[in-house]
Design a protein around this motif. Structure first.
Motif, PDB file in Angstrom:
ATOM      1  N   VAL A  65       0.889   9.101   9.428  1.00  0.00           N
ATOM      2  CA  VAL A  65      -0.415   8.482   9.224  1.00  0.00           C
ATOM      3  C   VAL A  65      -0.331   7.590   7.984  1.00  0.00           C
ATOM      4  N   HIS A  66      -0.728   6.338   8.134  1.00  0.00           N
ATOM      5  CA  HIS A  66      -0.764   5.379   7.038  1.00  0.00           C
ATOM      6  C   HIS A  66      -2.203   5.212   6.578  1.00  0.00           C
ATOM      7  N   ASP A  67      -2.385   4.649   5.398  1.00  0.00           N
ATOM      8  CA  ASP A  67      -3.737   4.454   4.888  1.00  0.00           C
ATOM      9  C   ASP A  67      -3.787   3.274   3.933  1.00  0.00           C
ATOM     10  N   PHE A  68      -5.004   2.751   3.735  1.00  0.00           N
ATOM     11  CA  PHE A  68      -5.247   1.716   2.737  1.00  0.00           C
ATOM     12  C   PHE A  68      -6.698   1.796   2.300  1.00  0.00           C
ATOM     13  N   PHE A  69      -6.990   1.187   1.145  1.00  0.00           N
ATOM     14  CA  PHE A  69      -8.357   1.161   0.627  1.00  0.00           C
ATOM     15  C   PHE A  69      -9.078  -0.077   1.149  1.00  0.00           C
ATOM     16  N   LEU A  70     -10.365   0.086   1.450  1.00  0.00           N
ATOM     17  CA  LEU A  70     -11.224  -1.001   1.890  1.00  0.00           C
ATOM     18  C   LEU A  70     -12.427  -1.036   0.966  1.00  0.00           C
ATOM     19  N   SER A  71     -12.617  -2.148   0.284  1.00  0.00           N
ATOM     20  CA  SER A  71     -13.730  -2.299  -0.649  1.00  0.00           C
ATOM     21  C   SER A  71     -14.726  -3.301  -0.100  1.00  0.00           C
ATOM     22  N   THR A  72     -16.009  -2.937  -0.119  1.00  0.00           N
ATOM     23  CA  THR A  72     -17.059  -3.843   0.332  1.00  0.00           C
ATOM     24  C   THR A  72     -18.107  -3.963  -0.763  1.00  0.00           C
ATOM     25  N   THR A  73     -18.706  -5.131  -0.874  1.00  0.00           N
ATOM     26  CA  THR A  73     -19.782  -5.367  -1.837  1.00  0.00           C
ATOM     27  C   THR A  73     -20.952  -5.990  -1.095  1.00  0.00           C
ATOM     28  N   ILE A  74     -22.089  -5.297  -1.129  1.00  0.00           N
ATOM     29  CA  ILE A  74     -23.308  -5.794  -0.498  1.00  0.00           C
ATOM     30  C   ILE A  74     -24.440  -5.637  -1.499  1.00  0.00           C
ATOM     31  N   LYS A  75     -25.082  -6.754  -1.810  1.00  0.00           N
ATOM     32  CA  LYS A  75     -26.194  -6.780  -2.767  1.00  0.00           C
ATOM     33  C   LYS A  75     -25.804  -6.124  -4.094  1.00  0.00           C
ATOM     34  N   CYS A  76     -24.677  -6.555  -4.640  1.00  0.00           N
ATOM     35  CA  CYS A  76     -24.159  -6.091  -5.940  1.00  0.00           C
ATOM     36  C   CYS A  76     -23.823  -4.608  -5.954  1.00  0.00           C
ATOM     37  N   ARG A  77     -23.681  -3.999  -4.801  1.00  0.00           N
ATOM     38  CA  ARG A  77     -23.319  -2.582  -4.732  1.00  0.00           C
ATOM     39  C   ARG A  77     -21.956  -2.464  -4.063  1.00  0.00           C
ATOM     40  N   ARG A  78     -21.005  -1.933  -4.812  1.00  0.00           N
ATOM     41  CA  ARG A  78     -19.633  -1.828  -4.328  1.00  0.00           C
ATOM     42  C   ARG A  78     -19.407  -0.465  -3.701  1.00  0.00           C
ATOM     43  N   SER A  79     -18.784  -0.468  -2.533  1.00  0.00           N
ATOM     44  CA  SER A  79     -18.428   0.771  -1.838  1.00  0.00           C
ATOM     45  C   SER A  79     -16.937   0.759  -1.564  1.00  0.00           C
ATOM     46  N   LEU A  80     -16.318   1.918  -1.726  1.00  0.00           N
ATOM     47  CA  LEU A  80     -14.881   2.042  -1.504  1.00  0.00           C
ATOM     48  C   LEU A  80     -14.638   3.045  -0.382  1.00  0.00           C
ATOM     49  N   PHE A  81     -13.818   2.629   0.588  1.00  0.00           N
ATOM     50  CA  PHE A  81     -13.493   3.465   1.735  1.00  0.00           C
ATOM     51  C   PHE A  81     -11.979   3.569   1.850  1.00  0.00           C
ATOM     52  N   ARG A  82     -11.527   4.569   2.598  1.00  0.00           N
ATOM     53  CA  ARG A  82     -10.107   4.719   2.892  1.00  0.00           C
ATOM     54  C   ARG A  82      -9.948   4.701   4.395  1.00  0.00           C
ATOM     55  N   VAL A  83      -9.068   3.858   4.882  1.00  0.00           N
ATOM     56  CA  VAL A  83      -8.828   3.696   6.308  1.00  0.00           C
ATOM     57  C   VAL A  83      -7.491   4.358   6.646  1.00  0.00           C
ATOM     58  N   PHE A  84      -7.501   5.264   7.621  1.00  0.00           N
ATOM     59  CA  PHE A  84      -6.299   5.962   8.078  1.00  0.00           C
ATOM     60  C   PHE A  84      -5.954   5.473   9.483  1.00  0.00           C
ATOM     61  N   PHE A  85      -4.660   5.276   9.758  1.00  0.00           N
ATOM     62  CA  PHE A  85      -4.238   4.763  11.054  1.00  0.00           C
ATOM     63  C   PHE A  85      -2.773   5.103  11.290  1.00  0.00           C
ATOM     64  N   LYS A  86      -2.333   4.867  12.525  1.00  0.00           N
ATOM     65  CA  LYS A  86      -0.932   5.011  12.898  1.00  0.00           C
ATOM     66  C   LYS A  86      -0.417   3.657  13.346  1.00  0.00           C
ATOM     67  N   ARG A  87       0.888   3.421  13.164  1.00  0.00           N
ATOM     68  CA  ARG A  87       1.502   2.162  13.585  1.00  0.00           C
ATOM     69  C   ARG A  87       2.617   2.458  14.575  1.00  0.00           C
ATOM     70  N   HIS A  88       2.495   1.885  15.744  1.00  0.00           N
ATOM     71  CA  HIS A  88       3.552   1.984  16.752  1.00  0.00           C
ATOM     72  C   HIS A  88       3.222   1.007  17.870  1.00  0.00           C
ATOM     73  N   LYS A  89       4.224   0.359  18.413  1.00  0.00           N
ATOM     74  CA  LYS A  89       3.949  -0.648  19.434  1.00  0.00           C
ATOM     75  C   LYS A  89       3.516  -0.052  20.761  1.00  0.00           C
ATOM     76  N   HIS A  90       3.722   1.250  20.982  1.00  0.00           N
ATOM     77  CA  HIS A  90       3.331   1.878  22.236  1.00  0.00           C
ATOM     78  C   HIS A  90       2.003   2.634  22.146  1.00  0.00           C
TER      79      HIS A  90
END
Length: 133
Positions: A65-90
Motif C-alpha cells: 500500500v502506497h500513500d501521499f498527502f493531499l492538502s486543500t485550502t477552501i476559504k482560508c481553511r487548510r485541510s490535510l488528508f492522506r491518500v492510500f492506494f495500490k499500484r499495479h497494471k492489472h
C-alpha cells in the motif's frame, strides 16, 4: 513513491477504534464512506495507525500500500488528508477517478501528521472535487 506509514505492535495496553474514511472503489459506481480500523498506544496523544489493507481490494495481486498527502485550502481553511492506494497494471480500472485500483482517503490530525481523525461531513464534497481534478 515511498511508504510513509508507521505501525504499532498490538499489546494489552494498545487501544483501537473505527474512523470514518472515504473509499473510491474500482468496482463501485460512486465513492462511499467506510470505517477503517485504527490503533494507538497508551498515551492520549499517540499517533493512530490505520489498517487500510482490509479495505483495498486485490490483496493477492498487490499487497503493498502506497500513500501521499493531499492538502486543500477552501476559504482560508487548510485541510490535510492522506491518500492510500495500490499500484499495479492489472488492478481493475476505476472509472470514477480515471486510475487503476482503489483509493482510501483519511483526514490527518492537526497535532500529529502521523495520526488520523474522523472525516467531517463537509470533507466528502471537498474530496470528491479535489480528486477528480
Amino acid at each position: 513513491m515511498v511508504n510513509q506509514r508507521k505501525f504499532i505492535e498490538l499489546s494489552r495496553t494498545s487501544k483501537s477504534a473505527l474512523l470514518k474514511s472515504r473509499l473510491y472503489a474500482a468496482r463501485a459506481c460512486s465513492p462511499r464512506n467506510t470505517p477503517i480500523h485504527v490503533r494507538w498506544g497508551e498515551a492520549p496523544y499517540d499517533a493512530r495507525y490505520p489498517s487500510v489493507e482490509g479495505v483495498l481490494d486485490d490483496i493477492l495481486l498487490q499487497s503493498h500500500v502506497h500513500d501521499f498527502f493531499l492538502s486543500t485550502t477552501i476559504k482560508c481553511r487548510r485541510s490535510l488528508f492522506r491518500v492510500f492506494f495500490k499500484r499495479h497494471k492489472h488492478l481493475p480500472y476505476n472509472a470514477s477517478l480515471d486510475i487503476q485500483g482503489d483509493l482510501v482517503v483519511m483526514r490527518v490530525a492537526s497535532r500529529n501528521r502521523d495520526s488520523f481523525v474522523n472525516l467531517r461531513s463537509t470533507d466528502m464534497h471537498v474530496l470528491d472535487r479535489s480528486l477528480k481534478k
